[in-house]
Design an enzyme around this catalytic site. Structure first.
Site, mmCIF file in Angstrom:
data_model
loop_
_atom_site.group_PDB
_atom_site.id
_atom_site.type_symbol
_atom_site.label_atom_id
_atom_site.label_comp_id
_atom_site.label_asym_id
_atom_site.label_seq_id
_atom_site.Cartn_x
_atom_site.Cartn_y
_atom_site.Cartn_z
ATOM 1 N N ASN A 137 -4.682 -2.653 3.670
ATOM 2 C CA ASN A 137 -3.504 -1.843 3.328
ATOM 3 C C ASN A 137 -3.846 -0.356 3.367
ATOM 4 O O ASN A 137 -4.914 0.048 2.890
ATOM 5 C CB ASN A 137 -3.075 -2.231 1.896
ATOM 6 C CG ASN A 137 -1.726 -1.709 1.483
ATOM 7 O OD1 ASN A 137 -0.740 -1.877 2.211
ATOM 8 N ND2 ASN A 137 -1.645 -1.081 0.317
ATOM 9 N N HIS A 160 4.724 5.526 2.394
ATOM 10 C CA HIS A 160 5.054 6.681 1.548
ATOM 11 C C HIS A 160 5.406 7.844 2.475
ATOM 12 O O HIS A 160 4.528 8.448 3.085
ATOM 13 C CB HIS A 160 3.865 7.066 0.666
ATOM 14 C CG HIS A 160 3.508 6.034 -0.356
ATOM 15 N ND1 HIS A 160 4.352 5.705 -1.400
ATOM 16 C CD2 HIS A 160 2.417 5.250 -0.497
ATOM 17 C CE1 HIS A 160 3.776 4.763 -2.142
ATOM 18 N NE2 HIS A 160 2.610 4.472 -1.615
ATOM 19 N N GLU A 170 4.714 -0.300 0.286
ATOM 20 C CA GLU A 170 4.913 0.654 -0.821
ATOM 21 C C GLU A 170 5.951 1.727 -0.458
ATOM 22 O O GLU A 170 5.764 2.908 -0.758
ATOM 23 C CB GLU A 170 3.589 1.347 -1.179
ATOM 24 C CG GLU A 170 2.456 0.397 -1.495
ATOM 25 C CD GLU A 170 1.162 1.080 -1.942
ATOM 26 O OE1 GLU A 170 1.183 2.281 -2.281
ATOM 27 O OE2 GLU A 170 0.128 0.391 -1.947
ATOM 28 N N ASP A 178 8.503 4.508 -0.156
ATOM 29 C CA ASP A 178 9.367 5.466 -0.845
ATOM 30 C C ASP A 178 9.461 6.716 0.024
ATOM 31 O O ASP A 178 8.608 6.940 0.874
ATOM 32 C CB ASP A 178 8.948 5.773 -2.301
ATOM 33 C CG ASP A 178 7.523 6.242 -2.483
ATOM 34 O OD1 ASP A 178 6.893 6.658 -1.501
ATOM 35 O OD2 ASP A 178 7.037 6.209 -3.638
#
Ligand code: XIL
Length: 361
Positions: free
Chosen positions: A207, A243, A272, A274
């Site tokens: 990741n 991100h 993840e 955002d």
């Protein structure tokens, strides 16, 4: 369907559309108006995709709206912090899995899968480990034990593990970390082998961030995982954190980048997501943000074995962004009062507008 029923249905639908959003709100008492007719998890199921969120355990305990939306909107969860080393082994040899177990139980009750996060990372390590002055052999034994004990504890209950997180620098060289310094680059394949021994059925992921598009960092990840596959190291997937910040141009070419990992026979996942902005938010920034989320989801949906799309929290009420990127925030799908933002609507319509076939390696 007879015409009369069609008409009735149409009238009912248009009446519903006229109701103030708040009446159909899953946010309920807080007045938060989210009102999705079909939650993201249902829309995603039609596309054979799990849609997940990172979970803040204090919010889950204290905020009933947060708890309700976590359960209703998502079909996967990732512990935002409570599976990290500093949380599960704050003192050497003393494990505390209570908070993580609580989330795993929540997930089971809500028909959700769990992304385990994270086994090997340079950050959020307990002080006893970082200031312990251990030699290479000791660190190797400590890492082996941490992976074995933790993966065994959750055996059969974790769907995907982030086995190694953020091992590369932006230029594609390996990041200087306690692990690289003591153990050399072989720590990465050792970690995958040890995790596989502890739970042969969990999907094991590498990741990282800023790897969503093609460039030196994602090339380095590609070279690494190609070699691991060729050498028979048990790696199943690659996670792209997602991100983004709208202060930079939104990335392009993400689907093509995901595709090359797919062609190696690996699963992929957005882990993840955002999309942050300079605060305060305004309509233009929110529209750009929505496009950022849409592009991430689109890249995943175009990739046959992109198995999950996870956001790093879903409400601006609880977000790591303001504390980490001064001046930035408003990065999530719902605002602080649980109103769905254009970003939420973008994911909703992207999921509803696709019919992705099931695909298996
Ligand atoms: C972040 C959490 O959101 C914060 O609460 C914590 O203080 C620091 O870590 N990449 C990762 C995540 O892999 O674990 C990080 O989570 C965000 C960046």
């Amino acid at each position: 369907m007879p015409l009369s029923r069609l008409v009735t249905a149409a009238v009912a639908t248009s009446c519903l559309a006229l109701l103030p959003l708040v009446t159909a709100s899953p946010a309920g008492a807080s007045g938060g108006p989210a009102a999705p007719d079909r939650p993201l998890r249902q829309l995603a199921a039609d596309d054979h995709l799990r849609v997940g969120t990172a979970v803040d355990m204090s919010a889950l305990a204290d905020d009933s709206v947060y708890r309700r939306l976590t359960g209703s909107e998502f079909s996967a969860v990732t512990p935002e912090n409570v599976m990290k080393w500093e949380s599960v082994e704050p003192r050497q040899g003393e494990y505390d899995y209570a908070a993580a177990d609580h989330l795993v139980d929540f997930a089971r009750r809500h028909g959700q899968q769990v992304r385990g996060h994270v086994l090997v990372w340079h950050s959020q390590l307990p002080p006893w480990l970082t200031s312990g002055d251990f030699g290479a052999d000791q660190l190797r034994a400590i890492l082996h034990r941490h992976i074995t004990d933790t993966v065994r504890h959750f055996r059969g209950r974790v769907w995907q593990w982030d086995v190694v997180n953020e091992a590369f620098n932006e230029d594609g060289t390996l990041r200087d970390s306690i692990w690289l310094r003591a153990l050399g680059p072989g720590y990465i394949e050792d970690a995958f082998r040890w995790a596989h021994e502890a739970d042969p059925h969990a999907l094991l992921f590498y990741n990282d961030y800023n790897t969503e598009w093609t460039g030196p960092k994602s090339d380095a990840v590609y070279d690494l995982v190609s070699r691991l596959r060729a050498e028979g190291v048990p790696i199943d997937g690659v996670g792209f954190q997602g991100h983004l910040s709208i202060r930079y141009d939104l990335p392009t070419g993400m689907a093509a980048n995901f595709a090359r990992f797919d062609r190696l026979g690996l699963d992929t996942a957005v882990t993840e997501a955002d999309v942050r902005m300079a605060v305060p938010a305004d309509d233009a920034k929110s529209a750009t943000q929505a496009e950022g989320y849409r592009r991430l989801l689109d890249a995943c949906l175009r990739t046959p074995h992109c198995v999950s799309f996870t956001v790093w929290g879903f409400t601006d009420r609880y977000s790591w962004v303001p504390g980490t990127f001064p001046g930035e925030g408003a990065a999530n799908l719902f605002d602080e009062d649980y109103r769905p933002k254009p970003a939420y609507r973008a994911l909703e319509s992207e999921l509803a507008g696709r019919a992705r076939p099931r695909s298996a390696h």
